[in-house]
Design a protein around this motif. Structure first.
Motif, short mmCIF file in Angstrom:
data_model
loop_
_atom_site.label_atom_id
_atom_site.label_comp_id
_atom_site.label_asym_id
_atom_site.label_seq_id
_atom_site.Cartn_x
_atom_site.Cartn_y
_atom_site.Cartn_z
N THR A 232 0.79 -1.23 0.00
CA THR A 232 0.00 0.00 0.00
C THR A 232 0.83 1.28 0.00
N ASN A 233 2.10 1.19 0.36
CA ASN A 233 2.96 2.38 0.37
C ASN A 233 3.60 2.51 -1.02
N TYR A 234 3.13 3.48 -1.78
CA TYR A 234 3.56 3.60 -3.17
C TYR A 234 5.05 3.94 -3.30
N ARG A 235 5.65 4.35 -2.19
CA ARG A 235 7.09 4.61 -2.21
C ARG A 235 7.88 3.35 -2.55
N TYR A 236 7.30 2.18 -2.20
CA TYR A 236 7.97 0.91 -2.48
C TYR A 236 7.52 0.28 -3.80
N ARG A 237 6.53 0.85 -4.44
CA ARG A 237 5.91 0.17 -5.58
C ARG A 237 6.92 -0.12 -6.69
N GLY A 238 7.82 0.80 -6.95
CA GLY A 238 8.79 0.59 -8.01
C GLY A 238 9.81 -0.49 -7.71
N ASP A 239 9.88 -0.93 -6.44
CA ASP A 239 10.83 -1.98 -6.06
C ASP A 239 10.33 -3.37 -6.42
N TRP A 240 9.04 -3.50 -6.68
CA TRP A 240 8.54 -4.84 -7.00
C TRP A 240 7.61 -4.88 -8.22
N VAL A 241 7.13 -3.72 -8.66
CA VAL A 241 6.37 -3.64 -9.91
C VAL A 241 7.28 -3.02 -10.96
N LYS A 242 7.71 -3.82 -11.91
CA LYS A 242 8.68 -3.36 -12.90
C LYS A 242 7.99 -2.91 -14.18
N GLY A 243 8.74 -2.16 -14.99
CA GLY A 243 8.23 -1.70 -16.27
C GLY A 243 7.48 -0.39 -16.20
N VAL A 244 7.45 0.24 -15.03
CA VAL A 244 6.77 1.53 -14.87
C VAL A 244 7.83 2.63 -14.77
N ASP A 245 7.65 3.69 -15.56
CA ASP A 245 8.62 4.78 -15.54
C ASP A 245 8.64 5.48 -14.18
N ARG A 246 7.46 5.75 -13.65
CA ARG A 246 7.38 6.38 -12.32
C ARG A 246 5.95 6.24 -11.78
N PHE A 247 5.84 6.42 -10.46
CA PHE A 247 4.54 6.42 -9.80
C PHE A 247 4.32 7.82 -9.21
N GLU A 248 3.16 8.38 -9.49
CA GLU A 248 2.82 9.69 -8.97
C GLU A 248 1.72 9.53 -7.91
#
Length: 357
Positions: A232-248
């Protein structure tokens, strides 16, 4: 010299709240509440300083009328408790900070007097005996942590009767001694049940009368609470969901029902809203909805967590999609479903590796 208004809203229970709860979420809760109080400043008070759990406002050589001052107090209480109700009703996090947040209260101290000013790093800071007295009035023997206190000096300027009563306020007299000086004041407890809380957007509860289009379950050697925090903490989302340029997303907000975030992939923006659905007792769930993945009209993704032991749990990811066109259904079946399945498995495998690391 004309007298100035000194006004301090102070969040009650802050010290115990921070010391006995998860630090990161408790900081977010307090920050959100302080922002809410600042935004509810209808009298154009100047913010001198954020003092941890309190805000120090002043209005130089200007004191609002009794009606305007009490309206300002009611506005802040309404905004404060309205936000706590939002946190209570829309929370998805089971941590102590999010659970205990609705127990926080608010007290406000209002005083007046002559003030001087200091320039500190380009910022104007009021100081003087009246400023000291205002802060000392926060330390009193009132048997409540939810009240408005108005010094006799300010009440005199307002021409306010000491026994003033209204729907929300019922003032009583009291006094405290500070450094052998007696400061008299009136105070009124505030019954939050009498506040007309502003409506807030109700969370989206999803009812799905079909099996998921895709489902994948994995065991992770970490507590369910820890895994839910990472999901639920989007700060960690890029560490396990790959292929995304960035999360806003709103970095100052704890994710709750109705929270929004954006995935940016190859310049395209995919908007997600946090939703939920019923889950068996003892399980935790986090869900997302997006309507911006063509050719799908609505795409739901849910993570259901079930504790196995104190330090292990299972995570099941389920996706549901809604399409209103036969052609779209064919495209999904022939092309997209395989891609979704691969991404789901990769994401959960990455979640396991990241969490256990």
């Amino acid at each position: 010299m004309l007298k100035s208004l000194l006004f301090i809203p102070d969040i009650s229970g802050f010290t115990k709240f921070v010391q006995t709860t998860e630090v990161e979420h408790s900081q977010h809760v307090i920050a959100e509440l302080l922002e809410i109080l600042i935004a509810s400043n209808t009298q154009k008070l100047q913010l001198a300083e954020v003092e941890g759990d309190a805000l120090f406002f002043y209005k130089e050589q200007d004191i609002p009328s009794q009606e305007k001052l009490l309206a300002q107090v009611e506005t802040m209480y309404t905004a404060f408790y309205g936000h706590l109700k939002l946190l209570e009703k829309n929370r998805i996090c089971p941590c102590n900070a999010c659970t205990m947040a609705p127990q926080l209260e608010l007290k406000i101290v209002a005083h007046c007097g002559e003030i001087q000013s200091l320039q500190v790093q380009g910022n104007k800071k009021p100081f003087g005996e009246s400023v000291i007295e205002t802060h000392r009035l926060l330390k009193n023997n009132i048997d409540s942590d939810n009240y408005i206190l108005i010094s006799d000096e300010l009440a005199s300027e307002l021409k306010m009767s000491l026994g003033y009563e209204s729907r929300l306020f019922s003032f009583r007299e009291s006094a405290e001694n500070y450094d052998d000086k007696e400061i008299k004041f009136i105070y009124s407890e505030v019954d939050k049940e009498l506040l007309k809380l502003l409506p807030y957007e109700s969370p989206t509860y999803v009812e799905l009368d079909k099996k998921p289009n895709l489902s994948y379950t994995i065991q992770i050697d970490a507590s369910a609470n820890e895994v839910l925090e990472i999901i639920t903490n989007y700060r960690y989302r890029g560490d396990w969901v790959k292929g995304v340029d960035r999360f806003e997303y709103n970095e100052g907000e704890i994710t709750r029902l109705g929270s929004e975030h954006v995935c940016v992939i190859n310049g395209k923006h995919f908007n997600f809203t946090t939703v939920t659905k019923d889950v068996d007792p003892g399980k935790m769930i986090y869900g997302e909805l997006t309507e911006s993945i063509p050719p799908i009209d609505k795409f739901y993704q849910f993570y259901t967590l079930e504790s196995l032991t104190e330090n292990s749990c299972t995570v099941t990811c389920e996706t549901y999609w809604v399409t209103r066109s036969l052609i779209k259904k064919l495209i999904i079946a022939l092309v997209i479903k395989k891609h979704f399945k691969k991404n789901m498995k990769n994401s959960l495998d990455n979640l396991k590796a990241f969490t256990e690391k």
